[in-house]
Design a protein around this motif. Structure first.
Motif, PDB file in Angstrom:
ATOM      1  N   ASN A 142      40.260 -19.219 -15.989  1.00  0.00           N
ATOM      2  CA  ASN A 142      40.637 -19.860 -17.250  1.00  0.00           C
ATOM      3  C   ASN A 142      40.191 -21.315 -17.227  1.00  0.00           C
ATOM      4  OD1 ASN A 142      42.631 -17.874 -18.761  1.00  0.00           O
ATOM      5  ND2 ASN A 142      42.934 -17.677 -16.563  1.00  0.00           N
ATOM      6  N   LEU A 143      39.430 -21.694 -18.244  1.00  0.00           N
ATOM      7  CA  LEU A 143      38.871 -23.041 -18.319  1.00  0.00           C
ATOM      8  C   LEU A 143      39.181 -23.695 -19.658  1.00  0.00           C
ATOM      9  CD1 LEU A 143      35.256 -22.337 -17.003  1.00  0.00           C
ATOM     10  CD2 LEU A 143      36.856 -23.900 -15.947  1.00  0.00           C
ATOM     11  N   LEU A 144      39.441 -24.986 -19.611  1.00  0.00           N
ATOM     12  CA  LEU A 144      39.459 -25.827 -20.804  1.00  0.00           C
ATOM     13  C   LEU A 144      38.433 -26.913 -20.538  1.00  0.00           C
ATOM     14  CD1 LEU A 144      43.260 -25.854 -21.021  1.00  0.00           C
ATOM     15  CD2 LEU A 144      41.883 -25.396 -23.023  1.00  0.00           C
ATOM     16  N   VAL A 145      37.392 -26.961 -21.361  1.00  0.00           N
ATOM     17  CA  VAL A 145      36.316 -27.931 -21.151  1.00  0.00           C
ATOM     18  C   VAL A 145      36.143 -28.774 -22.405  1.00  0.00           C
ATOM     19  CG1 VAL A 145      35.136 -26.483 -19.459  1.00  0.00           C
ATOM     20  CG2 VAL A 145      34.484 -26.332 -21.859  1.00  0.00           C
ATOM     21  N   GLU A 146      35.872 -30.038 -22.187  1.00  0.00           N
ATOM     22  CA  GLU A 146      35.654 -30.971 -23.295  1.00  0.00           C
ATOM     23  C   GLU A 146      34.200 -30.865 -23.745  1.00  0.00           C
ATOM     24  OE1 GLU A 146      35.823 -35.781 -23.991  1.00  0.00           O
ATOM     25  OE2 GLU A 146      36.740 -34.921 -22.211  1.00  0.00           O
ATOM     26  N   ALA A 147      33.993 -30.740 -25.039  1.00  0.00           N
ATOM     27  CA  ALA A 147      32.635 -30.628 -25.578  1.00  0.00           C
ATOM     28  C   ALA A 147      31.846 -31.890 -25.262  1.00  0.00           C
ATOM     29  CB  ALA A 147      32.679 -30.395 -27.083  1.00  0.00           C
ATOM     30  N   GLU A 148      30.610 -31.709 -24.856  1.00  0.00           N
ATOM     31  CA  GLU A 148      29.740 -32.855 -24.637  1.00  0.00           C
ATOM     32  C   GLU A 148      29.234 -33.356 -25.987  1.00  0.00           C
ATOM     33  OE1 GLU A 148      27.212 -32.888 -21.076  1.00  0.00           O
ATOM     34  OE2 GLU A 148      27.522 -30.717 -21.104  1.00  0.00           O
ATOM     35  N   ASP A 149      28.705 -34.561 -25.977  1.00  0.00           N
ATOM     36  CA  ASP A 149      28.215 -35.153 -27.227  1.00  0.00           C
ATOM     37  C   ASP A 149      27.159 -34.284 -27.890  1.00  0.00           C
ATOM     38  OD1 ASP A 149      29.932 -37.259 -26.785  1.00  0.00           O
ATOM     39  OD2 ASP A 149      28.403 -38.482 -25.776  1.00  0.00           O
ATOM     40  N   ALA A 150      26.372 -33.573 -27.090  1.00  0.00           N
ATOM     41  CA  ALA A 150      25.308 -32.735 -27.634  1.00  0.00           C
ATOM     42  C   ALA A 150      25.811 -31.385 -28.140  1.00  0.00           C
ATOM     43  CB  ALA A 150      24.238 -32.506 -26.567  1.00  0.00           C
ATOM     44  N   PHE A 151      27.095 -31.078 -27.913  1.00  0.00           N
ATOM     45  CA  PHE A 151      27.621 -29.773 -28.344  1.00  0.00           C
ATOM     46  C   PHE A 151      27.639 -29.720 -29.870  1.00  0.00           C
ATOM     47  CE2 PHE A 151      30.870 -26.639 -29.387  1.00  0.00           C
ATOM     48  CZ  PHE A 151      30.509 -25.594 -28.547  1.00  0.00           C
ATOM     49  N   PRO A 152      27.097 -28.660 -30.467  1.00  0.00           N
ATOM     50  CA  PRO A 152      27.078 -28.569 -31.935  1.00  0.00           C
ATOM     51  C   PRO A 152      28.487 -28.317 -32.497  1.00  0.00           C
ATOM     52  CG  PRO A 152      26.225 -26.547 -30.960  1.00  0.00           C
ATOM     53  CD  PRO A 152      26.494 -27.513 -29.825  1.00  0.00           C
ATOM     54  N   LEU A 153      28.995 -29.249 -33.294  1.00  0.00           N
ATOM     55  CA  LEU A 153      30.325 -29.083 -33.877  1.00  0.00           C
ATOM     56  C   LEU A 153      30.319 -28.101 -35.039  1.00  0.00           C
ATOM     57  CD1 LEU A 153      31.725 -32.714 -33.675  1.00  0.00           C
ATOM     58  CD2 LEU A 153      32.118 -30.788 -32.131  1.00  0.00           C
ATOM     59  N   ASP A 154      29.121 -27.808 -35.598  1.00  0.00           N
ATOM     60  CA  ASP A 154      29.021 -26.760 -36.619  1.00  0.00           C
ATOM     61  C   ASP A 154      29.135 -25.428 -35.891  1.00  0.00           C
ATOM     62  OD1 ASP A 154      28.622 -28.609 -38.620  1.00  0.00           O
ATOM     63  OD2 ASP A 154      26.439 -28.529 -38.449  1.00  0.00           O
ATOM     64  N   ALA A 155      30.274 -24.793 -36.050  1.00  0.00           N
ATOM     65  CA  ALA A 155      30.569 -23.571 -35.305  1.00  0.00           C
ATOM     66  C   ALA A 155      29.786 -22.385 -35.856  1.00  0.00           C
ATOM     67  CB  ALA A 155      32.067 -23.283 -35.381  1.00  0.00           C
ATOM     68  N   PRO A 156      29.443 -21.428 -34.987  1.00  0.00           N
ATOM     69  CA  PRO A 156      28.851 -20.178 -35.482  1.00  0.00           C
ATOM     70  C   PRO A 156      29.816 -19.497 -36.461  1.00  0.00           C
ATOM     71  CG  PRO A 156      28.761 -20.295 -33.070  1.00  0.00           C
ATOM     72  CD  PRO A 156      29.593 -21.440 -33.541  1.00  0.00           C
ATOM     73  N   ALA A 157      29.323 -18.559 -37.224  1.00  0.00           N
ATOM     74  CA  ALA A 157      30.135 -17.896 -38.262  1.00  0.00           C
ATOM     75  C   ALA A 157      31.385 -17.230 -37.697  1.00  0.00           C
ATOM     76  CB  ALA A 157      29.283 -16.876 -39.016  1.00  0.00           C
ATOM     77  N   THR A 158      31.352 -16.814 -36.455  1.00  0.00           N
ATOM     78  CA  THR A 158      32.491 -16.127 -35.837  1.00  0.00           C
ATOM     79  C   THR A 158      33.498 -17.098 -35.221  1.00  0.00           C
ATOM     80  OG1 THR A 158      31.215 -15.898 -33.809  1.00  0.00           O
ATOM     81  CG2 THR A 158      31.217 -14.012 -35.342  1.00  0.00           C
ATOM     82  N   HIS A 159      33.194 -18.379 -35.217  1.00  0.00           N
ATOM     83  CA  HIS A 159      34.026 -19.385 -34.564  1.00  0.00           C
ATOM     84  C   HIS A 159      34.591 -20.382 -35.573  1.00  0.00           C
ATOM     85  CE1 HIS A 159      31.865 -17.827 -31.095  1.00  0.00           C
ATOM     86  NE2 HIS A 159      32.669 -18.510 -30.290  1.00  0.00           N
ATOM     87  N   ARG A 160      35.767 -20.952 -35.243  1.00  0.00           N
ATOM     88  CA  ARG A 160      36.390 -22.003 -36.064  1.00  0.00           C
ATOM     89  C   ARG A 160      37.111 -22.975 -35.148  1.00  0.00           C
ATOM     90  NH1 ARG A 160      33.611 -20.082 -39.287  1.00  0.00           N
ATOM     91  NH2 ARG A 160      34.065 -19.339 -41.353  1.00  0.00           N
ATOM     92  N   TRP A 161      37.120 -24.245 -35.541  1.00  0.00           N
ATOM     93  CA  TRP A 161      37.904 -25.254 -34.841  1.00  0.00           C
ATOM     94  C   TRP A 161      39.333 -25.206 -35.350  1.00  0.00           C
ATOM     95  CZ3 TRP A 161      36.103 -27.633 -30.679  1.00  0.00           C
ATOM     96  CH2 TRP A 161      34.715 -27.747 -30.505  1.00  0.00           C
TER      97      TRP A 161
END
Length: 192
Positions: A142-161
């Protein structure tokens, strides 16, 4: 997604599993050539239970699964990226899962991002047992990781923040948040 979802699995008679590439032994059912899990037969004796003995099938994974939330502060509020998808056993259709959840040797479009997260951005990393009435020797990292600056915040259609509070509220309605996401949600306070 639940409106348009089709059941992810269909029941088949045990005798028909050979046609789908499964080998049946005296106490197990396994994929020809290996696979992510085996189904084993268990004989249980527990004299202090309401039923003192029984037999049942258990899923025995062939390795350690991975569940991970990618986290980000959006507008100053901590969010996790959830994925809506159906799995066998999801009776009401898709549930909210961690950003990445895959079985051993699995694939996921965001798996490389999670596994490539620098240690300075890993907020929680622990391996837990997933034992219970359905699993045998099951483990999950089990991991909780902080998004890097380069991580796309526009989520894929199957994902939501979602905020942790939004996700926690949905757990009260049943069949909306997967067990893997609930486990990570319970671990989140130790990581923030």
């Amino acid at each position: 997604m639940r409106t348009h979802a089709r059941p992810p699995a269909r029941p088949v008679p045990l005798r028909a599993t050979a046609a789908d590439g499964w080998l049946r032994g005296p106490d197990r059912l396994e994929r020809r050539g290996g696979g992510p899990f085996t189904v084993v037969g268990a004989r249980v004796e527990a004299p202090t239970r309401e039923v003192p003995s029984w037999t049942q099938p258990l899923v025995e994974p062939t390795g350690t699964a991975l569940s991970a939330f990618v986290t980000a502060r959006l507008g100053g509020v901590l969010h996790v990226l959830v994925e809506a998808r159906a799995e066998p056993g999801c009776l009401d259709g898709p549930e909210l899962h961690p950003t990445v959840h895959c079985l051993p040797d699995g694939t996921h479009p965001l798996l490389d991002h999670v596994l490539g997260t620098p240690p300075s951005r890993v907020r929680y990393d622990v391996e837990l047992s997933e034992e219970g009435g359905r699993f045998y020797h099951a483990r999950c990292r089990n991991l909780l990781v902080e998004a890097e600056d380069a991580f796309p915040l526009d989520a894929p259609a199957t994902h939501r923040w979602m905020t942790l509070g939004q996700l926690a509220r949905l757990t009260g309605f049943g069949q909306y948040v997967s067990i893997q996401a609930r486990t990570l949600l319970a671990c989140a306070p130790a990581a923030v």
